[in-house]
Write a protein that holds these residues in place. Sequence first.
Motif, PDB file in Angstrom:
ATOM      1  N   UNK A  20      13.518 -41.614  50.348  1.00 13.47           N
ATOM      2  CA  UNK A  20      14.578 -41.046  51.183  1.00 13.47           C
ATOM      3  C   UNK A  20      14.251 -41.233  52.669  1.00 13.47           C
ATOM      4  N   UNK A  36      10.533 -35.712  41.231  1.00 13.99           N
ATOM      5  CA  UNK A  36      10.406 -36.006  42.671  1.00 13.99           C
ATOM      6  C   UNK A  36       9.399 -35.081  43.340  1.00 13.99           C
ATOM      7  N   UNK A  46       7.267 -33.736  49.482  1.00 15.72           N
ATOM      8  CA  UNK A  46       6.983 -32.480  50.165  1.00 15.72           C
ATOM      9  C   UNK A  46       7.494 -32.470  51.597  1.00 15.72           C
ATOM     10  N   UNK A  54      10.359 -33.455  52.716  1.00 16.66           N
ATOM     11  CA  UNK A  54      11.790 -33.201  52.917  1.00 16.66           C
ATOM     12  C   UNK A  54      11.961 -31.786  53.464  1.00 16.66           C
ATOM     13  N   UNK A  55      12.766 -31.672  54.492  1.00 19.11           N
ATOM     14  CA  UNK A  55      12.881 -30.384  55.163  1.00 19.11           C
ATOM     15  C   UNK A  55      13.857 -29.448  54.463  1.00 19.11           C
ATOM     16  N   UNK A  56      14.863 -30.004  53.845  1.00 23.05           N
ATOM     17  CA  UNK A  56      15.786 -29.144  53.112  1.00 23.05           C
ATOM     18  C   UNK A  56      16.397 -29.983  52.014  1.00 23.05           C
ATOM     19  N   UNK A  57      17.113 -29.333  51.123  1.00 18.82           N
ATOM     20  CA  UNK A  57      17.731 -30.087  50.039  1.00 18.82           C
ATOM     21  C   UNK A  57      18.806 -31.033  50.575  1.00 18.82           C
ATOM     22  N   UNK A  97      18.166 -34.663  50.502  1.00 16.62           N
ATOM     23  CA  UNK A  97      18.290 -35.395  49.238  1.00 16.62           C
ATOM     24  C   UNK A  97      19.180 -36.613  49.453  1.00 16.62           C
ATOM     25  N   UNK A  98      19.179 -37.499  48.479  1.00 14.40           N
ATOM     26  CA  UNK A  98      19.921 -38.747  48.672  1.00 14.40           C
ATOM     27  C   UNK A  98      20.489 -39.232  47.349  1.00 14.40           C
ATOM     28  N   UNK A 120      11.498 -26.413  44.175  1.00 17.65           N
ATOM     29  CA  UNK A 120      10.986 -27.504  45.015  1.00 17.65           C
ATOM     30  C   UNK A 120      10.337 -26.934  46.273  1.00 17.65           C
ATOM     31  N   UNK A 121       9.497 -27.747  46.892  1.00 19.21           N
ATOM     32  CA  UNK A 121       8.776 -27.307  48.080  1.00 19.21           C
ATOM     33  C   UNK A 121       9.704 -26.668  49.109  1.00 19.21           C
ATOM     34  N   UNK A 122      10.877 -27.267  49.297  1.00 17.84           N
ATOM     35  CA  UNK A 122      11.756 -26.781  50.369  1.00 17.84           C
ATOM     36  C   UNK A 122      12.317 -25.381  50.092  1.00 17.84           C
ATOM     37  N   UNK A 171      21.987 -23.156  49.409  1.00 13.15           N
ATOM     38  CA  UNK A 171      21.232 -24.409  49.252  1.00 13.15           C
ATOM     39  C   UNK A 171      21.534 -25.067  47.901  1.00 13.15           C
ATOM     40  N   UNK A 217      21.246 -31.724  44.894  1.00 11.54           N
ATOM     41  CA  UNK A 217      20.358 -30.885  44.096  1.00 11.54           C
ATOM     42  C   UNK A 217      20.486 -31.277  42.624  1.00 11.54           C
ATOM     43  N   UNK A 218      19.347 -31.535  41.998  1.00 10.32           N
ATOM     44  CA  UNK A 218      19.345 -31.779  40.559  1.00 10.32           C
ATOM     45  C   UNK A 218      18.688 -30.599  39.863  1.00 10.32           C
ATOM     46  N   UNK A 243      15.173 -29.823  41.710  1.00  9.34           N
ATOM     47  CA  UNK A 243      14.543 -30.881  42.499  1.00  9.34           C
ATOM     48  C   UNK A 243      15.572 -31.545  43.404  1.00  9.34           C
ATOM     49  N   UNK A 244      15.120 -32.025  44.570  1.00  7.68           N
ATOM     50  CA  UNK A 244      16.047 -32.778  45.418  1.00  7.68           C
ATOM     51  C   UNK A 244      16.330 -34.147  44.808  1.00  7.68           C
ATOM     52  N   UNK A 245      17.531 -34.669  45.010  1.00  5.82           N
ATOM     53  CA  UNK A 245      17.862 -36.025  44.548  1.00  5.82           C
ATOM     54  C   UNK A 245      17.084 -37.022  45.396  1.00  5.82           C
ATOM     55  N   UNK A 246      16.399 -37.935  44.714  1.00  5.46           N
ATOM     56  CA  UNK A 246      15.530 -38.868  45.413  1.00  5.46           C
ATOM     57  C   UNK A 246      15.861 -40.292  44.986  1.00  5.46           C
TER      58      UNK A 246
END
Lengths: 315, 91
Positions: free
Chosen positions: A123, A205, A210, A212-215, A218-219, B8-10, B45, B57-58, B85-88
């Motif tokens: 990302x 992921x 780690x 990434x600052x916020x969701x 995401x991409x 997730x970390x965020x 979020x 967001x997944x 988890x964030x979409x990556x």
Amino acid sequence: MALYPSILDLIGNTPLVDVSALSPNPSVRILVKLEGQNPGGSVKDRPALAMIEEAEKSGLLEPGSTLVEPSSGNTGIGLAMVCKVKGYHLKVVLPANVSTERRQLLEVWGAEIIESPGSEGSNGAVRAARALAAEHPEWVFLYQYANPANPRAHYEGTGPEILRDCPEVTHFIAGLGTSGTLIGVGTYLKEHKPDVQVWAVEPPSGELVDGLRSLDDGYVPPIFTEGDGEHLLDRKTIVGPRDSIEWTRRLTELGIFAGISTGAAMAGAAKCAASIDSGVVVIVSADGGWKYLSTNAWTGDIDAVVERAKSIIYF
Amino acid sequence: MSVEVRLPTVLRPAAGGQSVVSVEGATIAEVLGSLQARFPGVEGQLLTEDGSLHRFVNVYVNDDDVRYLDKLDTKVEDGDVVSILPAVAGG
């Protein structure tokens, strides 16, 4: 024919190999399409060549042009090889935490590497490349995640090859990545055999991103959205590094030396095989094992290898 | 139903730094609702204003993405593991 005018003529037409000996269900066959047989060593040779030929046709690329592209490795390597043959300059935005061999291969083809923060994963590379492309309108930005030639390469190549070589296919499984393989092959197969199920596998992921600052960081690739990926896919499942590496090792029992994401696809195939009565599952092996030798994935202590894999991008 | 939710970390700062929390719920919608009620910082979020899952967001139940199951209506059982988890991208 065994004589080719150019190495680029060897892209595509990859073999399908039966690995049913590893299937947990004797009534389910599993076949692996070995994309590592492409001359640049991965499935990404297909979209790389397709995107460049499309850009040549449209006049976007001219002799001596410079390109910039974000990649976790394989697309960069495929593009770098094609650019070398055709005389273009390539800058690849690469996350810092890819395997050493990916970097070395880019250097072989003379591509310039621009590092993006490893903690932001692919990302972060996408974001950095988009910013560079905006700053440098003179550079050609093929943007694999949004370029229709990416899924088209699979719609016109990979998909028809699978149906030609295995008309009895019931399930197709591949890694998500840009989604080009899944969208292109999945669309083609469902047009010709509407009952085919399309499954995506992806790595967790988690710790890789780690940074990434916020969701909102995401991409979702535009080609996934435009290809209506959410309706095309029948299932999407995470495969962790341990399963991926264990299955990568099991493949060597059949003489198949594949990259770690192939192990993930095999884990998905095993899960699929265990959940159906009978069928034929075709998976894509995105690349061979060569680029991962430095990770000791085959011979190292499994716990240590799994720990290391958590910090390396292998999709 | 009590399920384990991996954050997730965020999202961890909003959950007092925890990476795994236990919440109640019989569906993903209920699980996310319990999570937001307990940790108001995660509100906004996960879900969009119209109540659907945020596109980046997944959410997975035992490794399967709920978008390809029954989305927010996906049922969970006692002991299931829900991962956010964030979409990556890859490639």
